[in-house]
Write a protein that holds these residues in place. Sequence first.
Motif, PDB file in Angstrom:
ATOM      1  N   ALA A 236       0.785  -1.170   0.040  1.00 47.53           N
ATOM      2  CA  ALA A 236      -0.090  -0.100  -0.055  1.00 47.53           C
ATOM      3  C   ALA A 236       1.045   1.187  -0.156  1.00 47.53           C
ATOM      4  O   ALA A 236       0.597   2.288  -0.759  1.00 47.53           O
ATOM      5  N   LYS A 237       1.745   1.270   0.682  1.00 47.08           N
ATOM      6  CA  LYS A 237       2.797   2.418   0.800  1.00 47.08           C
ATOM      7  C   LYS A 237       3.333   2.850  -0.463  1.00 47.08           C
ATOM      8  O   LYS A 237       3.635   3.784  -0.881  1.00 47.08           O
ATOM      9  N   ARG A 238       3.687   1.786  -1.283  1.00 46.09           N
ATOM     10  CA  ARG A 238       4.315   1.890  -2.557  1.00 46.09           C
ATOM     11  C   ARG A 238       3.433   2.213  -3.428  1.00 46.09           C
ATOM     12  O   ARG A 238       3.652   3.281  -4.439  1.00 46.09           O
ATOM     13  N   LYS A 239       2.262   2.049  -3.491  1.00 50.61           N
ATOM     14  CA  LYS A 239       1.033   2.613  -4.284  1.00 50.61           C
ATOM     15  C   LYS A 239       0.899   3.978  -3.899  1.00 50.61           C
ATOM     16  O   LYS A 239       0.623   4.905  -4.836  1.00 50.61           O
ATOM     17  N   TRP A 240       0.955   4.553  -2.661  1.00 49.05           N
ATOM     18  CA  TRP A 240       0.714   5.758  -2.079  1.00 49.05           C
ATOM     19  C   TRP A 240       1.943   6.508  -3.155  1.00 49.05           C
ATOM     20  O   TRP A 240       1.648   7.644  -3.338  1.00 49.05           O
ATOM     21  N   ALA A 241       3.115   6.026  -2.807  1.00 47.66           N
ATOM     22  CA  ALA A 241       4.407   6.684  -3.327  1.00 47.66           C
ATOM     23  C   ALA A 241       4.040   7.142  -4.896  1.00 47.66           C
ATOM     24  O   ALA A 241       4.558   8.038  -5.389  1.00 47.66           O
ATOM     25  N   THR A 242       3.419   6.212  -5.616  1.00 48.55           N
ATOM     26  CA  THR A 242       3.265   6.514  -6.825  1.00 48.55           C
ATOM     27  C   THR A 242       2.404   7.888  -6.987  1.00 48.55           C
ATOM     28  O   THR A 242       2.288   8.358  -8.342  1.00 48.55           O
ATOM     29  N   MET A 243       1.686   8.002  -6.144  1.00 52.68           N
ATOM     30  CA  MET A 243       0.708   9.372  -6.158  1.00 52.68           C
ATOM     31  C   MET A 243       1.349  10.683  -5.455  1.00 52.68           C
ATOM     32  O   MET A 243       0.884  11.437  -5.072  1.00 52.68           O
ATOM     33  N   GLY A 244       2.581  10.395  -5.216  1.00 54.12           N
ATOM     34  CA  GLY A 244       3.356  11.309  -4.388  1.00 54.12           C
ATOM     35  C   GLY A 244       2.887  11.466  -3.033  1.00 54.12           C
ATOM     36  O   GLY A 244       3.110  12.810  -2.339  1.00 54.12           O
ATOM     37  N   THR A 249       3.404   7.646   7.544  1.00 54.36           N
ATOM     38  CA  THR A 249       2.874   8.424   8.586  1.00 54.36           C
ATOM     39  C   THR A 249       1.436   9.115   8.326  1.00 54.36           C
ATOM     40  O   THR A 249       1.281   9.083   7.176  1.00 54.36           O
ATOM     41  N   VAL A 250       0.885   9.611   9.362  1.00 51.33           N
ATOM     42  CA  VAL A 250      -0.401  10.403   9.189  1.00 51.33           C
ATOM     43  C   VAL A 250       0.145  11.902   9.467  1.00 51.33           C
ATOM     44  O   VAL A 250       0.530  12.109  10.717  1.00 51.33           O
ATOM     45  N   ALA A 251      -0.428  12.799   8.628  1.00 54.19           N
ATOM     46  CA  ALA A 251      -0.076  14.194   9.096  1.00 54.19           C
ATOM     47  C   ALA A 251      -1.032  14.729  10.141  1.00 54.19           C
ATOM     48  O   ALA A 251      -2.198  14.235  10.351  1.00 54.19           O
ATOM     49  N   ASP A 252      -0.440  15.729  10.740  1.00 52.14           N
ATOM     50  CA  ASP A 252      -1.252  16.653  11.791  1.00 52.14           C
ATOM     51  C   ASP A 252      -2.050  17.744  10.971  1.00 52.14           C
ATOM     52  O   ASP A 252      -3.215  18.183  11.583  1.00 52.14           O
ATOM     53  N   ASP A 253      -1.738  18.078   9.965  1.00 53.57           N
ATOM     54  CA  ASP A 253      -2.398  19.210   9.104  1.00 53.57           C
ATOM     55  C   ASP A 253      -1.779  19.093   7.684  1.00 53.57           C
ATOM     56  O   ASP A 253      -1.073  18.172   7.356  1.00 53.57           O
ATOM     57  N   VAL A 254      -2.887  19.810   6.760  1.00 51.81           N
ATOM     58  CA  VAL A 254      -2.419  19.722   5.457  1.00 51.81           C
ATOM     59  C   VAL A 254      -1.232  20.685   5.176  1.00 51.81           C
ATOM     60  O   VAL A 254      -0.916  21.508   5.990  1.00 51.81           O
ATOM     61  N   PRO A 255      -0.642  20.648   4.017  1.00 57.02           N
ATOM     62  CA  PRO A 255       0.472  21.356   3.708  1.00 57.02           C
ATOM     63  C   PRO A 255       0.361  22.741   3.700  1.00 57.02           C
ATOM     64  O   PRO A 255      -0.995  23.173   3.231  1.00 57.02           O
ATOM     65  N   GLY A 256       1.279  23.616   4.123  1.00 58.68           N
ATOM     66  CA  GLY A 256       0.912  25.184   3.988  1.00 58.68           C
ATOM     67  C   GLY A 256       1.604  25.781   2.886  1.00 58.68           C
ATOM     68  O   GLY A 256       2.105  24.926   1.857  1.00 58.68           O
ATOM     69  N   PRO A 257       1.636  27.024   2.663  1.00 60.41           N
ATOM     70  CA  PRO A 257       1.781  27.479   1.451  1.00 60.41           C
ATOM     71  C   PRO A 257       3.382  27.396   1.008  1.00 60.41           C
ATOM     72  O   PRO A 257       3.416  27.276  -0.372  1.00 60.41           O
ATOM     73  N   ASP A 258       4.339  27.186   1.730  1.00 62.45           N
ATOM     74  CA  ASP A 258       5.803  27.082   1.425  1.00 62.45           C
ATOM     75  C   ASP A 258       6.124  25.587   1.431  1.00 62.45           C
ATOM     76  O   ASP A 258       7.165  25.121   1.023  1.00 62.45           O
ATOM     77  N   PHE A 259       5.064  24.649   1.382  1.00 62.93           N
ATOM     78  CA  PHE A 259       5.751  23.212   1.262  1.00 62.93           C
ATOM     79  C   PHE A 259       6.131  23.053  -0.047  1.00 62.93           C
ATOM     80  O   PHE A 259       5.421  23.190  -1.032  1.00 62.93           O
ATOM     81  N   VAL A 260       7.152  22.441  -0.295  1.00 61.87           N
ATOM     82  CA  VAL A 260       7.838  22.047  -1.530  1.00 61.87           C
ATOM     83  C   VAL A 260       7.590  20.510  -1.622  1.00 61.87           C
ATOM     84  O   VAL A 260       8.052  19.600  -1.166  1.00 61.87           O
ATOM     85  N   TRP A 261       6.638  20.398  -2.580  1.00 65.33           N
ATOM     86  CA  TRP A 261       6.194  18.902  -3.221  1.00 65.33           C
ATOM     87  C   TRP A 261       7.334  18.199  -4.245  1.00 65.33           C
ATOM     88  O   TRP A 261       7.112  18.888  -5.491  1.00 65.33           O
ATOM     89  N   ASP A 262       8.172  17.629  -3.930  1.00 59.56           N
ATOM     90  CA  ASP A 262       8.970  16.880  -5.052  1.00 59.56           C
ATOM     91  C   ASP A 262       9.311  15.540  -4.538  1.00 59.56           C
ATOM     92  O   ASP A 262      10.222  15.471  -3.873  1.00 59.56           O
ATOM     93  N   PRO A 263       8.368  14.713  -4.953  1.00 63.88           N
ATOM     94  CA  PRO A 263       8.716  13.133  -4.573  1.00 63.88           C
ATOM     95  C   PRO A 263      10.260  12.466  -4.813  1.00 63.88           C
ATOM     96  O   PRO A 263      10.668  11.724  -4.207  1.00 63.88           O
ATOM     97  N   ALA A 264      10.788  13.250  -6.075  1.00 63.71           N
ATOM     98  CA  ALA A 264      12.072  12.708  -6.344  1.00 63.71           C
ATOM     99  C   ALA A 264      13.133  13.038  -5.240  1.00 63.71           C
ATOM    100  O   ALA A 264      14.245  12.628  -5.213  1.00 63.71           O
ATOM    101  N   LEU A 265      12.985  14.074  -4.331  1.00 64.34           N
ATOM    102  CA  LEU A 265      13.734  14.467  -3.193  1.00 64.34           C
ATOM    103  C   LEU A 265      13.586  13.229  -2.138  1.00 64.34           C
ATOM    104  O   LEU A 265      14.274  13.337  -1.384  1.00 64.34           O
ATOM    105  N   GLY A 266      12.581  12.555  -1.991  1.00 61.83           N
ATOM    106  CA  GLY A 266      12.431  11.406  -0.908  1.00 61.83           C
ATOM    107  C   GLY A 266      11.167  11.790  -0.245  1.00 61.83           C
ATOM    108  O   GLY A 266      10.290  12.775  -0.609  1.00 61.83           O
ATOM    109  N   MET A 267      10.757  10.988   0.779  1.00 67.22           N
ATOM    110  CA  MET A 267       9.683  11.062   1.532  1.00 67.22           C
ATOM    111  C   MET A 267       9.519  12.197   2.169  1.00 67.22           C
ATOM    112  O   MET A 267       8.130  12.853   2.335  1.00 67.22           O
TER     113      MET A 267
END
Length: 331
Positions: A236-244, A249-267
């Motif tokens: 399941a974790k592998r499947k989630w990774a294909t969706m970035g 883990t489970v987050a405390d909150d959704v991303p803020g304005p400065d979050f850098v989303w780049d799966p190539a850089l790692g988890m």
Amino acid sequence: MRPLTFVDVCSGAGGLALGLEQAGFAPRLLLDDDELAVTTLRTNRPHWNVLHTDLLDFDPAEHPVSYDVDLLSAGLPRVKSSATVGRTDSRAEERLLEAAVLLVHAIRPRAVLIENVPGLAHQGEYQRFRDFARAELAHLGYEFSWFVVNAVDFGVPQNRKQGVLIAIERNRAQEFRPPSPTVQEPTTVGATLGPSMAARGWRDAAGWAAQADEPAPTLVGGSKNRGGADLGPTGAKRKWATMGVNGHTVADDVPGPDFVWDPALGMDNMVKITADQAALLQGFPASWEIAGRKTARYRQIGHATPPPVAQALGRAVVEALEGHPAVPAAG
């Protein structure tokens, strides 16, 4: 027209009961042994009669409101296969399954709905569970339907297969048909979570949602003996990774304005799902409040029956018992 009535055991976060309510049933009694689950139920439906007790300790004679109901429903903890039933921690789930079946003797509902692992419906390793149910209930006048449903067929953005037992009094059993899919195309993770991902101004929310264009893998709540929350086993974790998505883990909150989303850089640069978002993926309405801290909330959500699936099952039972849809109960 009166709503049909039901007793729900091992109610958890209320997914099964909520869906049955949406199908036209009114609960007489719900019970669960988890204090936080009981709080969840009472918070969302203060008028529901919720009992904090273990199913194994429940005596319907002490709660006569449980008699003369149309349906007994049970979304039970997942039973183990015959390959694992010898382990010391495996008998608890089996005992609950047996207790739910034996409860039918006492309250004699017109129909029974038990939801569990998909293998329970057909696989050979669960044959003894099916034999047990038949031995206990057939002589009471019930006929059986065993089948598998997938939540994705009912508008839930998740591939989640469930094994279902429906037992109905013999004079109406021939009218029962398993529910047909309610959607033609699956609902995707991105379509479901895109708005919440953008709630704090994350600039990449739309881009992330566009590529998260498939249903989620099965959410797994885990046990109280485990550590923190995550989104399931390795596959399941592998499947989630294909969706970035970081499924570790489970987050405390959704991303803020400065979050850098780049799966190539790692988890660390993958987005994380919150417990509230997990509830949306399970088909709960956004207004449904889950009690407790993050891990306990996610555990309740992961164990729940998706309400849209429960609604479809409930409607199928109504069709068999009454020959037409029941009037939805007041929420």
